[in-house]
Structure formats: structure tokens, C-alpha cells
Scaffold this active site. Structure first.
Site, mmCIF file in Angstrom:
data_model
loop_
_atom_site.group_PDB
_atom_site.id
_atom_site.type_symbol
_atom_site.label_atom_id
_atom_site.label_comp_id
_atom_site.label_asym_id
_atom_site.label_seq_id
_atom_site.Cartn_x
_atom_site.Cartn_y
_atom_site.Cartn_z
ATOM 1 C CG ASP A 324 -2.052 0.907 1.197
ATOM 2 O OD1 ASP A 324 -2.176 1.626 0.192
ATOM 3 O OD2 ASP A 324 -2.822 0.943 2.174
ATOM 4 C CE LYS A 326 -3.034 4.932 1.352
ATOM 5 N NZ LYS A 326 -2.425 3.882 2.206
ATOM 6 C CG ASP A 329 6.790 12.712 -6.522
ATOM 7 O OD1 ASP A 329 6.986 13.577 -7.407
ATOM 8 O OD2 ASP A 329 7.271 12.776 -5.382
HETATM 9 P P1 5BU Z 1 -7.583 -0.717 9.728
HETATM 10 O O1 5BU Z 1 -6.781 -1.195 10.860
HETATM 11 O O2 5BU Z 1 -8.764 -1.638 9.385
HETATM 12 O O3 5BU Z 1 -7.997 0.720 9.891
HETATM 13 O O4 5BU Z 1 -6.589 -0.783 8.477
HETATM 14 C C1 5BU Z 1 -6.909 -0.284 7.221
HETATM 15 C C2 5BU Z 1 -5.689 -0.305 6.329
HETATM 16 O O5 5BU Z 1 -6.063 0.236 5.064
HETATM 17 C C3 5BU Z 1 -4.523 0.498 6.808
HETATM 18 O O6 5BU Z 1 -3.362 -0.193 6.421
HETATM 19 C C4 5BU Z 1 -4.608 1.808 6.069
HETATM 20 O O7 5BU Z 1 -3.329 2.341 5.796
HETATM 21 C C5 5BU Z 1 -5.290 1.399 4.773
HETATM 22 N N1 5BU Z 1 -6.149 2.428 4.187
HETATM 23 C C6 5BU Z 1 -7.266 2.916 4.843
HETATM 24 O O8 5BU Z 1 -7.579 2.520 5.947
HETATM 25 N N2 5BU Z 1 -8.035 3.866 4.253
HETATM 26 C C7 5BU Z 1 -7.771 4.332 3.026
HETATM 27 O O9 5BU Z 1 -8.519 5.155 2.518
HETATM 28 C C8 5BU Z 1 -6.621 3.814 2.358
HETATM 29 C C9 5BU Z 1 -5.855 2.870 2.965
HETATM 30 BR BR1 5BU Z 1 -6.217 4.426 0.680
#
Ligand code: 5BU
Length: 501
Positions: A324, A326, A329
């Protein structure tokens, strides 16, 4: 903020409808010249609803409730030509089950030469259905025609009263106007969900010569705060089989085959910071998920041996490796980041990219890596909507642009990171973070909702769950719970379809 909470707060049906209207681009912002010659910074194009059956249905439902609540007595329903004819048909035929009358703009030169078509008798009392009322002129013409044919019409039901003097003019002529929305309700909604700012509010008020002195907003509840409660597209999800046949992306073929084999549409987000913790969890979780998501840049002892072990586990346990990262750039920097110290393109099957840098900085670079067999990377997930509170991706224009980039480059964009279904192309998979069965939010902006909301209502495909599993005392037990709930939600519709056949 000068709040007028309460005065213009629309009810649940209205709010739902307004949100759908916003998502379907019924409200257009820019510079428009209206029929009257007036310039306006907003154009409300109710005809957009002809292309969105859910809008037509919600509007007709609202009109029908208004008619019933008004207790007006009538024997037929007249649609004011032409914009209101579809609504009048649905209201009369489906909801209120009364005869539908159509008033011609000009009498036919042949046949019956009737100006009014439908079932009626002289002296009957009828009601009118209209889409938008501006000055009331077209309504008065129709009322006159009806009167000449011996019909009585004193009540009009419309979707939008633009507050341009129509109500008063009709009243003078003895006609009552009932409206689902007036301009103030529409503007209060747009202001409340930040679709217009105070300056735009003032511009609209000035251009349309409205009388509101202060910006009016209503309180948007926690659940409603984010505009992405409902899908952007009406193109429903097709079955996994159909989508498998449709997709040309080898990555999505692989994902769909894992989904079917494992009965799982779950991606586990492992945000642990040491390789040992991560690998231990991957070994246990691998059999139940279609993807394992990591953040390579939070791992304190990141090494090549870690990625080798991860790749081996992915090959054995059949899951996708998702970094992930992201990207956001220039294309050149993205290229350097993909090959830099983490060598992401060598071990990750899929990575996330923002859309903010624009199509030319995204597509050619990723295409180069994805088409090169020396790299494992085989797709990108475009971030169309974030799960975080107050996310700037709540600006629909942004999301629409991201969708366009994906739709036009489906060979490399294999999915979206999104909150709600946004593309009509069902071969693009919708991955959704912000899911937790037991908590609503953390203290740093994350917003969670349940699986049913994410999969059944918002029509996503793959649930990304993190702390709901990884912070639990019994992570694998929790993982199985998420897998079962998410899979049942995804396959429910398919099973229902099969049952009906
Ligand atoms: P959580 O512990 O269920 O909150 O983890 C969600 C994961 O998804 C976490 O690794 C975030 O960095 C990732 N994420 C997110 O929560 N929301 C977003 O909009 C994006 C990534 Br893009």
C-alpha cells in the site's frame, strides 16, 4: 457559520434523493444562461434522472407521498409536458394508480383532434405533476387548457420550486403549489455536505435574486457526513463468473480464482512493524484471504530475505501481495520508488497509487513495469476515495476523474481503493478499507463501517480489514468471522438471483 438548523432540514427520503442527485450530476456548477436570459452559477438538470432509474423512482415516490399527505381529492393525474411526463407516468401508474392524462401542446390536425388524452369526464378534478417550477407560466397554460375542456385543476405537485415567483403567481390564479424541494433546501443540502462554499452560496443567491441573507446549513449526522454512503453507479455488480469472463487483467483473473477457491473476498492489512510478526501472521492468515496488504515503509527491519519469504508464502498459500505504497509523484520519481531500496516492483503483485498526479504520470510508468515479465508487479489500485474523516476525495469531481483514468486504462488499473462502487465497468475490482465489525473510528481520523454496508449497500468487492483482526486477542478466529461475513454479503445477491431462476 450562520446556521438555520431545523428550518430547511430535509427528511430522510429527501436527503437520500439529494445525495443521489449530487452523485448523478443533477447539480451542475459553472456559468449557465437560463431560459429567461438570467446568468446562473448553478444549473439543476432534473432530466439527468431519466438515465438513473433509482432517481426517477425516488422522485416519484416523494411526489406520491406529497399527494397522499395533501389529502387533495382528484380523479386523474396530468403530467406537465415534457419534463414531468416520466414522473407523472410512474406516480399515476405505479404509486397512486389513477388515470394518467396528457395535455398536448398543440391539438392534432387529424383523428380525434383532442388536446387532452386519457380517461376523464367534464367536471373532473385533476392534479398536475411538474418537475421544475420557475415562473409558473407553463402550469397556467396547462390549467387553462384543462379548464377549457371542463376540468378543474387547483393543485400542482412539483419536484423543485426554484423560487422565481412561480408560487405567488399560481396562488393569484387560485392554484396551490406543493414542492418536494425549494431552492433553499437544495442549497442548504449542498452547503451542509460542502458541495458549495459560502462564496458560491452568495453567488447563487445574487444571480437568482433569492432572499436568503445567511447561509443555511443543517446538521449532517455522523453516518451521513460522508457523501459516499451510496454507490456512484447504478451498474450493479455482475456475478463473479461473468466478471471473470469479462476481465482481461491476468491479476484480476488470479484474484477471482482465489476468491472462488477460498470462498473469500478478504484482504488482510498487516500493519505490524517487524518482519517476524508479519511473517508469523501471514503463515496463519494466508489460507483465508485473497490478499495480504503491507506498508513496506513502516517495517523497521525490512530486508530482501523478508520479501523472498513473503513471495514463497504467497505462491504456496495462494494470495496476492499488496504493498500500500500510495504513489503520488512525477512518473520519474514513481519509477525510482518502485525500483529503489525496497524494490517494490519485484515482489509486490499490486500497489496503490493516488490519482492526484494525473494520468500521464501514472499510466506509462506502471504500464512499463506491468508489461515487463522481469517484475512481479501486475496491476495498480487507484485511490478514488479514502476512508478517512474529511477526506478531500469527498469532492466528487476528483473521484470522477480518477474513475475516468481507470476506465480508460483497464489493462493496468485492476481496481479502486474506494468507499463505494464508482465505475460501471465490472471488471475493475472495488477494494474497500475502513471496515470493522466492532468499532466505528480510531483517534486518528479512520472511519469504519460494517461489512454489510461496505459490500451490500456500497457494492464493493473486496474488504480490507486491519486492526479488526490484527489487534484482536484471537486474530485467526476474527479473520474467519470477517471472511464468512464478507463472503456471505458478496454472494447473497448471486444466490438470491439463482433462487429466483
Ligand atoms: P484498519 O486497521 O482496518 O484501519 O486498516 C486499514 C488499512 O487500510 C490500513 O493499512 C490503512 O493504511 C489502509 N487504508 C485505509 O484505511 N483507508 C484508506 O482510505 C486507504 C488505505 Br487508501
Amino acid at each position: 457559520m450562520n446556521a438555520l438548523i431545523g428550518r430547511t432540514r430535509p427528511d430522510a427520503l429527501q436527503r437520500n434523493l439529494l445525495r443521489k442527485m449530487l452523485a448523478s450530476q443533477v447539480f451542475k456548477f459553472g456559468e449557465f444562461t437560463l431560459k429567461s436570459g438570467q446568468k446562473s452559477p448553478i444549473y439543476i438538470d432534473l432530466r439527468e434522472c431519466f438515465g438513473h432509474s433509482d432517481l426517477l423512482i425516488l422522485m416519484s415516490e416523494g411526489l406520491s407521498s406529497m399527494v397522499t399527505e395533501s389529502r387533495v381529492e382528484y380523479s386523474g393525474i396530468v403530467g406537465v409536458p415534457y419534463g414531468a411526463l416520466p414522473h407523472a407516468s410512474v406516480v399515476a401508474g405505479l404509486y397512486l394508480q389513477k388515470p394518467l392524462l396528457i395535455v398536448r401542446k398543440e391539438a392534432k390536425a387529424y383523428g380525434t383532434k383532442k388536446l387532452i388524452e386519457g380517461l376523464y369526464q367534464q367536471g373532473d378534478r385533476v392534479i398536475l405533476v411538474e418537475d421544475v417550477v420557475t415562473t409558473g407560466g407553463s402550469i397556467l397554460e396547462v390549467v387553462e387548457t384543462l379548464k377549457n375542456e371542463g376540468l378543474v385543476a387547483t393543485d400542482v405537485f412539483c419536484i423543485l420550486d426554484r423560487e422565481q415567483g412561480g408560487r405567488e403567481r399560481l396562488k393569484e390564479a387560485g392554484v396551490n403549489l406543493y414542492s418536494l424541494f425549494n431552492m433553499e433546501t437544495v442549497m442548504a443540502f449542498l452547503a451542509s455536505v460542502n458541495a458549495i462554499n459560502d462564496q458560491q452560496w452568495a453567488e447563487i443567491v445574487k444571480a437568482l435574486n433569492l432572499k436568503y441573507e445567511t447561509v443555511s446549513r443543517f446538521e449532517v449526522s455522523k453516518e451521513e457526513e460522508d457523501l459516499n454512503v451510496l454507490p456512484f453507479t447504478n451498474a450493479g455488480r455482475t456475478s463473479l463468473q461473468e466478471r471473470e469472463a469479462l476481465t482481461t487483467s491476468p491479476l484480476n483473473h488470479k484474484i477471482i480464482s482465489f476468491m472462488k477457491k477460498k470462498s473469500s473476498n478478504l484482504c488482510l492489512a498487516i500493519d505490524y512493524t517487524t518482519t517476524e510478526q508479519i511473517l508469523q501472521m501471514v503463515e496463519k492468515a494466508g489460507p483465508f484471504v485473497v490478499a495480504i496488504k503491507v506498508h513496506s515503509d513502516i517495517i523497521t527491519d525490512f530486508s530482501e530475505s523478508f520479501t523472498q519469504q513473503l513471495v514463497q508464502l504467497a505462491n504456496n498459500l495462494e494470495f496476492i501481495i499488496f504493498d500500500d505504497r500510495k504513489f503520488a509523484d512525477t512518473g520519474n520519481t514513481t519509477k525510482l520508488q518502485l525500483t529503489g531500496p525496497f524494490k517494490i516492483a519485484e515482489w509486490a503483485d499490486v500497489v496503490t497509487t493516488h490519482a492526484v498526479q494525473g494520468v500521464d504520470s501514472i499510466v506509462p510508468v506502471f504500464r512499463e513495469f506491468i508489461n515487463n515479465p522481469a517484475y512481479r508487479l501486475s496491476g495498480v489500485l487507484l485511490i478514488a476515495q479514502l476512508s478517512t474523516k474529511g477526506s478531500l476525495t469527498n469532492i466528487h469531481e476528483y473521484t470522477k476523474k480518477a474513475v475516468q483514468i481507470a476506465d480508460e486504462n483497464r489493462d493496468i488499473v485492476s481496481g479502486f481503493i474506494t468507499q463505494t462502487r464508482i465505475s460501471e465497468f465490472s471488471d475493475i475490482l472495488n477494494w474497500t478499507p475502513g471496515v470493522n465489525l466492532d468499532a466505528k473510528n480510531d483517534s486518528t481520523g479512520q472511519q469504519w463501517r460494517g461489512v454489510e454496508q461496505a459490500i451490500e449497500i456500497q457494492q464493493n468487492d473486496i474488504v480490507i480489514v486491519g486492526r479488526g483482526v490484527t489487534s484482536s486477542k484471537e486474530p485467526i478466529q476474527q479473520l474467519k468471522r470477517y471472511r464468512q461475513t464478507a463472503w456471505e454479503s458478496l454472494t447473497k445477491e448471486e444466490n438470491e438471483k439463482i433462487d429466483h431462476n
